[in-house]
Design an enzyme around this catalytic site. Structure first.
Site, PDB file in Angstrom:
ATOM      1  N   HIS A  39      87.832  76.932  13.028  1.00  9.87           N
ATOM      2  CA  HIS A  39      88.635  78.139  12.788  1.00  9.87           C
ATOM      3  C   HIS A  39      87.683  79.301  13.018  1.00  9.87           C
ATOM      4  O   HIS A  39      86.540  79.270  12.549  1.00  9.87           O
ATOM      5  CB  HIS A  39      89.166  78.187  11.353  1.00  9.87           C
ATOM      6  CG  HIS A  39      89.710  79.539  10.976  1.00  9.87           C
ATOM      7  ND1 HIS A  39      90.909  80.008  11.453  1.00  9.87           N
ATOM      8  CD2 HIS A  39      89.189  80.518  10.200  1.00  9.87           C
ATOM      9  CE1 HIS A  39      91.112  81.233  10.977  1.00  9.87           C
ATOM     10  NE2 HIS A  39      90.091  81.557  10.210  1.00  9.87           N
ATOM     11  N   CYS A 109      94.008  80.454  16.219  1.00 13.97           N
ATOM     12  CA  CYS A 109      93.005  81.431  15.781  1.00 13.97           C
ATOM     13  C   CYS A 109      91.925  81.639  16.836  1.00 13.97           C
ATOM     14  O   CYS A 109      91.430  82.756  17.009  1.00 13.97           O
ATOM     15  CB  CYS A 109      92.372  80.990  14.463  1.00 13.97           C
ATOM     16  SG  CYS A 109      91.576  79.374  14.552  1.00 13.97           S
TER      17      CYS A 109
END
Length: 169
Positions: A39, A109
């Protein structure tokens, strides 16, 4: 005489969502080594900006429940002012990066971080991050799990949803 533009540092925060499990289990499950399930977020103008199934969010750096990042990549500096950046984010949030556009493999993301990094610095984020979905899907196990994984929506808790109306709220 013109005043020189201020330079603002741009960082990429990288978090391993698996907390080390991918490194240990990927050889058994995928037949290849993965160092993490990444992430990412962009740090600029003293805030952390990221994208998930809730849309674009912001918080103080390290302010999500993910805690401190596993690594930090220096992406360089930008001359983009905070005002212009927030306008840019607002337009992204109304177009390409609405919450309902989120897809774990194809629009996530890392897609957001890559887009924003290029806008701010002209540089992409590291390919070991952006190539991860294709690496997973290239394995038989990744293909078998794709229907399940496609249904997963990730939104790191702790950020505030970004919108033009509430600024960085």
């Amino acid at each position: 005489m013109e005043e020189p533009l201020a330079l603002h540092p741009v960082k990429l925060y990288v978090y391993d969502l698996s907390k080390g499990m991918a490194r240990r289990l990927s050889p058994l499950m995928l037949g290849k080594q993965l160092d993490g399930i990444w992430h990412t977020s962009i740090i600029v103008h003293k805030d952390e900006f990221f994208y998930g199934s809730g849309g674009i969010s912001s918080c103080a750096p390290g302010g999500t429940l993910l805690g401190p990042p596993d690594s930090v990549v220096d992406l360089g500096n930008t001359e983009v002012t905070e005002e212009i950046f927030l306008e840019y984010l607002s337009s992204l949030g109304e177009s390409m990066f609405r919450g309902e556009s989120y897809n774990l493999f194809e629009h996530n993301c890392n897609t957001f971080s890559n887009e924003v990094a290029q806008f701010l610095t002209g540089r992409k984020i590291p390919s070991y991050i952006t190539d991860l979905p294709a690496e997973v899907l290239a394995t038989p196990f990744g293909q078998a799990l794709r229907p399940l994984l496609d249904s997963i929506q990730i939104q790191p808790p702790g950020g505030n949803t970004f919108s033009r109306h509430n600024g960085q709220s």
